[in-house]
Scaffold this motif. Structure first.
Motif, PDB file in Angstrom:
ATOM      1  N   UNK A 136      34.590  68.644  35.958  1.00  0.00           N
ATOM      2  CA  UNK A 136      33.216  70.069  37.528  1.00  0.00           C
ATOM      3  C   UNK A 136      33.216  68.950  38.272  1.00  0.00           C
ATOM      4  N   UNK A 137      32.099  68.205  38.340  1.00  0.00           N
ATOM      5  CA  UNK A 137      31.793  66.661  39.149  1.00  0.00           C
ATOM      6  C   UNK A 137      32.342  66.023  40.251  1.00  0.00           C
ATOM      7  N   UNK A 138      33.968  66.394  39.963  1.00  0.00           N
ATOM      8  CA  UNK A 138      35.041  66.294  41.211  1.00  0.00           C
ATOM      9  C   UNK A 138      35.234  67.354  42.031  1.00  0.00           C
ATOM     10  N   UNK A 139      34.664  68.227  42.030  1.00  0.00           N
ATOM     11  CA  UNK A 139      34.995  69.261  42.273  1.00  0.00           C
ATOM     12  C   UNK A 139      33.668  69.368  43.726  1.00  0.00           C
ATOM     13  N   UNK A 140      32.479  69.631  42.418  1.00  0.00           N
ATOM     14  CA  UNK A 140      31.579  70.222  43.341  1.00  0.00           C
ATOM     15  C   UNK A 140      31.117  68.605  44.188  1.00  0.00           C
ATOM     16  N   UNK A 141      31.842  67.751  44.337  1.00  0.00           N
ATOM     17  CA  UNK A 141      31.422  66.651  45.418  1.00  0.00           C
ATOM     18  C   UNK A 141      32.389  66.924  46.168  1.00  0.00           C
ATOM     19  N   UNK A 142      33.771  67.294  46.640  1.00  0.00           N
ATOM     20  CA  UNK A 142      34.669  67.855  47.235  1.00  0.00           C
ATOM     21  C   UNK A 142      34.165  69.200  47.949  1.00  0.00           C
ATOM     22  N   UNK A 143      33.425  69.889  47.433  1.00  0.00           N
ATOM     23  CA  UNK A 143      32.759  70.814  47.843  1.00  0.00           C
ATOM     24  C   UNK A 143      30.941  70.314  49.237  1.00  0.00           C
ATOM     25  N   UNK A 144      30.971  69.680  48.051  1.00  0.00           N
ATOM     26  CA  UNK A 144      29.000  69.124  48.815  1.00  0.00           C
ATOM     27  C   UNK A 144      30.540  68.568  49.956  1.00  0.00           C
ATOM     28  N   UNK A 145      30.716  67.916  49.628  1.00  0.00           N
ATOM     29  CA  UNK A 145      31.599  66.644  51.172  1.00  0.00           C
ATOM     30  C   UNK A 145      32.111  67.943  52.265  1.00  0.00           C
ATOM     31  N   UNK A 146      32.748  68.773  52.138  1.00  0.00           N
ATOM     32  CA  UNK A 146      33.167  69.842  53.072  1.00  0.00           C
ATOM     33  C   UNK A 146      31.745  70.904  53.512  1.00  0.00           C
ATOM     34  N   UNK A 147      31.471  71.140  52.700  1.00  0.00           N
ATOM     35  CA  UNK A 147      30.353  71.935  53.267  1.00  0.00           C
ATOM     36  C   UNK A 147      29.643  71.023  54.613  1.00  0.00           C
ATOM     37  N   UNK A 148      29.134  69.198  54.058  1.00  0.00           N
ATOM     38  CA  UNK A 148      28.026  68.084  54.928  1.00  0.00           C
ATOM     39  C   UNK A 148      29.594  67.977  56.066  1.00  0.00           C
ATOM     40  N   UNK A 149      30.451  68.460  56.795  1.00  0.00           N
ATOM     41  CA  UNK A 149      30.585  68.362  57.307  1.00  0.00           C
ATOM     42  C   UNK A 149      31.535  69.384  58.677  1.00  0.00           C
ATOM     43  N   UNK A 150      31.122  70.381  58.008  1.00  0.00           N
ATOM     44  CA  UNK A 150      31.360  71.796  58.578  1.00  0.00           C
ATOM     45  C   UNK A 150      32.839  72.169  58.195  1.00  0.00           C
ATOM     46  N   UNK A 151      32.745  72.633  57.179  1.00  0.00           N
ATOM     47  CA  UNK A 151      33.471  73.339  56.694  1.00  0.00           C
ATOM     48  C   UNK A 151      33.130  74.793  56.564  1.00  0.00           C
ATOM     49  N   UNK A 152      34.157  75.771  56.630  1.00  0.00           N
ATOM     50  CA  UNK A 152      32.600  77.034  56.309  1.00  0.00           C
ATOM     51  C   UNK A 152      33.426  77.634  55.322  1.00  0.00           C
ATOM     52  N   UNK A 153      34.567  77.570  54.399  1.00  0.00           N
ATOM     53  CA  UNK A 153      34.711  78.431  53.490  1.00  0.00           C
ATOM     54  C   UNK A 153      35.012  77.493  52.500  1.00  0.00           C
ATOM     55  N   UNK A 154      35.655  78.004  51.369  1.00  0.00           N
ATOM     56  CA  UNK A 154      36.572  77.493  50.071  1.00  0.00           C
ATOM     57  C   UNK A 154      37.278  78.500  49.623  1.00  0.00           C
ATOM     58  N   UNK A 155      38.461  77.743  49.745  1.00  0.00           N
ATOM     59  CA  UNK A 155      39.922  78.582  49.256  1.00  0.00           C
ATOM     60  C   UNK A 155      39.969  77.962  48.023  1.00  0.00           C
ATOM     61  N   UNK A 156      40.060  79.171  47.492  1.00  0.00           N
ATOM     62  CA  UNK A 156      40.143  78.748  45.745  1.00  0.00           C
ATOM     63  C   UNK A 156      41.696  78.527  45.327  1.00  0.00           C
ATOM     64  N   UNK A 157      42.242  77.750  45.176  1.00  0.00           N
ATOM     65  CA  UNK A 157      43.839  77.790  44.921  1.00  0.00           C
ATOM     66  C   UNK A 157      43.925  77.548  42.748  1.00  0.00           C
ATOM     67  N   UNK A 158      44.417  78.566  42.575  1.00  0.00           N
ATOM     68  CA  UNK A 158      44.480  78.244  41.205  1.00  0.00           C
ATOM     69  C   UNK A 158      45.838  78.644  40.365  1.00  0.00           C
ATOM     70  N   UNK A 159      47.141  78.135  41.447  1.00  0.00           N
ATOM     71  CA  UNK A 159      48.877  78.090  40.783  1.00  0.00           C
ATOM     72  C   UNK A 159      49.037  76.584  40.416  1.00  0.00           C
ATOM     73  N   UNK A 160      47.829  76.160  39.717  1.00  0.00           N
ATOM     74  CA  UNK A 160      48.069  74.432  39.295  1.00  0.00           C
ATOM     75  C   UNK A 160      47.901  73.838  37.910  1.00  0.00           C
ATOM     76  N   UNK A 161      47.529  74.589  37.336  1.00  0.00           N
ATOM     77  CA  UNK A 161      47.196  74.365  35.941  1.00  0.00           C
ATOM     78  C   UNK A 161      48.167  73.624  35.514  1.00  0.00           C
ATOM     79  N   UNK A 162      49.715  73.580  35.467  1.00  0.00           N
ATOM     80  CA  UNK A 162      50.623  72.919  34.989  1.00  0.00           C
ATOM     81  C   UNK A 162      51.489  72.387  36.394  1.00  0.00           C
ATOM     82  N   UNK A 163      52.207  71.862  37.143  1.00  0.00           N
ATOM     83  CA  UNK A 163      52.794  71.479  38.149  1.00  0.00           C
ATOM     84  C   UNK A 163      53.688  71.931  37.632  1.00  0.00           C
ATOM     85  N   UNK A 164      54.896  72.645  38.883  1.00  0.00           N
ATOM     86  CA  UNK A 164      56.427  72.760  38.736  1.00  0.00           C
ATOM     87  C   UNK A 164      57.098  71.733  38.820  1.00  0.00           C
TER      88      UNK A 164
END
Length: 173
Positions: A136-164
């Motif tokens: 989870x710390x990897x996800x948290x770091x990405x959110x923090x980077x996006x927030x620091x750089x002015x990204x306005x929202x997170x689009x949560x993608x849940x379709x890849x527990x297993x890649x096609x």
């Protein structure tokens, strides 16, 4: 192609002619037997634009708001990966296009440009695509980077527990 492309199929043929086969296959392919890809194409083919006749269309405004952000039309750029396979500026060019069209770009987690590069490129409204990782710390770091750089929202993608199985990518190694 003799003239400029004027429809989606002609743009696709133009791409086939200029991209290496492996890159073209990546962009146009789907997973497994491509059932979802085929269904998506069929769904878009069913969309009909209804022409208006004898109606004043001199002041049409397609602008709308999404999460409080005004955009020029109800169209935004979805998160798609690896733009530099098609253009040397990659997602930076895509962000500039979004800004020029006054719409929102969702930066793919699999971008070939960094969050910081895209943020520094222009003043487009940007959202960031997030996959939730076991660590989870990897996800948290990405959110923090996006927030620091002015990204306005997170689009949560849940379709890849297993890649096609992307068959074209397998064939192209």
């Amino acid at each position: 192609m003799v003239s400029e492309p004027v429809n989606v199929n002609e743009f696709q043929e133009l791409a086939r002619g200029v991209l290496p086969k492996m890159y073209y296959d990546f962009y146009t392919g789907g997973a497994e037997d491509q059932h979802t890809l085929k269904q998506n194409v069929e769904a878009f083919q069913r969309i009909m634009l209804r022409p208006r006749v004898l109606v004043d269309v001199s002041r049409i405004d397609m602008a709308t708001t999404l999460l409080g952000f005004k955009i020029s039309a109800p169209i935004m750029i979805a998160p798609t990966a690896m733009h530099q396979l098609a253009h040397p500026e990659g997602e930076v060019a895509t962000a500039r296009a979004a800004a020029a069209c006054n719409t929102i770009m969702v930066l793919s987690f699999s971008s070939t440009c960094t969050i910081e590069e895209v943020a520094a490129s222009c003043n487009a409204v940007r959202f960031f695509q997030l996959y939730v990782f076991k660590r989870r710390e990897v996800s948290a770091q990405l959110v923090q980077r996006a927030e620091r750089n002015g990204f306005k929202a997170i689009v949560l993608t849940i379709d890849t527990p297993r890649l096609g199985r992307r068959e074209a990518d397998i064939r192209n190694k």
